[in-house]
Design a protein around this motif. Structure first.
Motif, PDB file in Angstrom:
ATOM      1  N   THR A  56       0.852  -0.949  -0.117  1.00 21.08           N
ATOM      2  CA  THR A  56       0.085   0.055   0.187  1.00 21.08           C
ATOM      3  C   THR A  56       0.771   0.870   0.203  1.00 21.08           C
ATOM      4  N   SER A  57       2.192   0.935  -0.471  1.00 21.18           N
ATOM      5  CA  SER A  57       3.459   2.314  -0.157  1.00 21.18           C
ATOM      6  C   SER A  57       2.205   2.867  -1.514  1.00 21.18           C
ATOM      7  N   GLU A  58       2.632   2.282  -2.878  1.00 21.03           N
ATOM      8  CA  GLU A  58       2.275   3.955  -3.941  1.00 21.03           C
ATOM      9  C   GLU A  58       0.513   3.377  -4.668  1.00 21.03           C
ATOM     10  N   ILE A  59      -0.437   2.663  -3.415  1.00 18.91           N
ATOM     11  CA  ILE A  59      -1.510   3.277  -3.944  1.00 18.91           C
ATOM     12  C   ILE A  59      -2.630   3.345  -2.505  1.00 18.91           C
ATOM     13  N   ASP A  60      -3.468   3.994  -2.837  1.00 11.83           N
ATOM     14  CA  ASP A  60      -4.546   4.103  -1.197  1.00 11.83           C
ATOM     15  C   ASP A  60      -5.149   3.104  -1.102  1.00 11.83           C
ATOM     16  N   LEU A  61      -5.671   3.271   0.469  1.00 10.81           N
ATOM     17  CA  LEU A  61      -6.775   2.294   0.712  1.00 10.81           C
ATOM     18  C   LEU A  61      -7.820   2.285   0.084  1.00 10.81           C
ATOM     19  N   GLU A  62      -8.860   3.106  -0.348  1.00 17.52           N
ATOM     20  CA  GLU A  62     -10.342   2.781  -1.035  1.00 17.52           C
ATOM     21  C   GLU A  62      -9.084   1.984  -2.736  1.00 17.52           C
ATOM     22  N   GLN A  63      -8.337   2.285  -3.476  1.00 20.04           N
ATOM     23  CA  GLN A  63      -7.326   1.323  -4.238  1.00 20.04           C
ATOM     24  C   GLN A  63      -7.298   0.115  -3.907  1.00 20.04           C
ATOM     25  N   THR A  64      -6.666  -0.160  -2.792  1.00 21.88           N
ATOM     26  CA  THR A  64      -6.464  -0.884  -1.631  1.00 21.88           C
ATOM     27  C   THR A  64      -7.790  -2.207  -1.764  1.00 21.88           C
ATOM     28  N   ALA A  65      -8.607  -1.037  -1.737  1.00 17.86           N
ATOM     29  CA  ALA A  65     -10.062  -1.976  -1.509  1.00 17.86           C
ATOM     30  C   ALA A  65     -10.256  -2.827  -2.575  1.00 17.86           C
ATOM     31  N   GLU A  66     -10.303  -1.846  -3.977  1.00 19.97           N
ATOM     32  CA  GLU A  66     -10.131  -2.632  -5.564  1.00 19.97           C
ATOM     33  C   GLU A  66      -9.670  -3.334  -5.463  1.00 19.97           C
ATOM     34  N   TYR A  71      -9.979  -9.048  -6.956  1.00 20.56           N
ATOM     35  CA  TYR A  71      -9.900 -10.341  -7.187  1.00 20.56           C
ATOM     36  C   TYR A  71     -10.807 -11.224  -6.640  1.00 20.56           C
ATOM     37  N   LEU A  72     -11.586 -10.764  -5.885  1.00 20.93           N
ATOM     38  CA  LEU A  72     -13.183 -11.543  -5.497  1.00 20.93           C
ATOM     39  C   LEU A  72     -13.550 -11.897  -7.191  1.00 20.93           C
TER      40      LEU A  72
END
Lengths: 233, 233
Positions: free
Chosen positions: B193-203, B208-209
């Motif tokens: 998560t260094s280069e993406i924010d938490l919303e992008q992490t959720a995306e 993947y789901l």
């Protein structure tokens, strides 16, 4: 392309994980170049650099970018400030690093497998390059199965190859990057291909690229438009 | 839901990586339960198991599933075949493992942070459960920044917490799972998560789901329809 930076996708991968095949197929689908370890490796395996240059170019027929790069880096290699031994592994690594940085600089988008490309480009901190560092791995049964199918070998030979090649890659990475090849913190996304197939793996990567502002269907866009321009009178 | 299996998403995460917050927000968005280490941890911190049961239930107000599970596992814990010391860490781990397996069995979908849930459910090999094992991490500057913001502490204290808590998690994982917490091969997908924010992490997780056959907008579907049935006369 939403994001105007050059895009470089690096793929580290365990032998038999399908990382190379995924990268190759994805590059084809996206219409961008794929550079793999086996091709670049020639530079460190061949003491006759001249011959290697040609072999490199030959295996990437019609790829002008490599010629451009080779012209650019050749003089660098001959500088006496570099190690006296032109063909020492360290010197070949420096040469390869130059090639990798030039690819990143010149190509609007490309995929590079192995060769510490993730490390080399992280260190380079190129402002006009968006770097996506991937690592692809899988559990042993999955990898044995893939190696048996792809290399047409039995279980014993598959296990031998996996252990041997992964050790080489790990040692290589540690020697030049000074870090553990299997340490996830070297990468932006680490994908296990034990429970998903290679098409799904490519989907994971494309979804990630979208998030970074690169629409898969537009990634090769700028290159194509240049070609179109050239073909116009 | 395309896939009829129960879905359990486990999230291992470095302190300050944003893994817990991402999991919590994602659970809320998907309309499913989120179980985090801090809640489950109560069982190993409290010697008074009865009180812990109530606290667990209390903090998950309106969550009938926990009551059902507790009823189910209580007698198990009292079996004399288990360790004589009811409140030994090992016994509490067994209790927690029971809870985690029951959650996987009962919930059509849920997210569990930490607690070796990935290991416990991998070992359980439950046929009716699709397990997605995630690990979320980030580089030190990113994590220090997040801990400073979320915990309202200075750099020094942020670094201290990161080191202390990650060491606890690593030790805990090694003690019960016998494996290295930071080894990517324990997980299906490891996200930096260094280069993406938490919303992008959720995306990334939702993408993947989808690949695994779970449409995010339908994940809570089966639960909702049961509720709807109940509300009918």
């Amino acid at each position: 392309m939403t994001n105007k930076n050059n895009l470089v996708i690096t793929i580290g991968r365990q032998y038999g994980s399908g990382g190379r095949i995924t990268g190759k197929n994805l590059a084809k689908e996206l219409g961008i170049h794929f550079y793999d370890e086996e091709i670049l490796k020639l530079t460190s395996e061949k003491s006759a650099i001249g011959e290697t240059f040609f072999r490199l170019a030959d295996e990437k027929a019609g790829n002008n970018i490599l010629y451009k790069i080779l012209d650019h880096v050749k003089p660098q290699l001959r500088k006496p400030s570099l190690d006296g031994n032109m063909v020492s592994p360290e010197n070949l690594f420096r040469f390869q690093s130059e090639v990798i940085r030039s690819l990143a600089e010149e190509e609007s988008a490309c995929i590079i497998a192995g060769r510490c490309a993730d490390y080399i480009l992280s260190e380079a901190e190129m402002e006009n390059v968006t770097l996506v560092r991937l690592f692809v791995y899988a559990d042993m049964p999955t990898r044995i199965q893939r190696v048996m199918e792809v290399d047409k070998v039995d279980v014993k030979e598959a296990v031998r190859r996996i252990k041997k090649i992964d050790k080489e890659r790990k040692d290589y990475y540690f020697y030049y990057a000074g870090k553990d090849w299997m340490d996830m913190t070297n990468y932006d996304l680490a994908i296990n291909t034990s429970e998903i197939d290679l098409e799904q793996t490519a989907e994971v990567i494309k979804d990630y690229l979208r998030l970074k502002g690169y629409q898969p269907e537009e990634i090769a866009g700028s290159e194509k438009s240049e070609e179109e321009k050239e073909s116009k009178p």
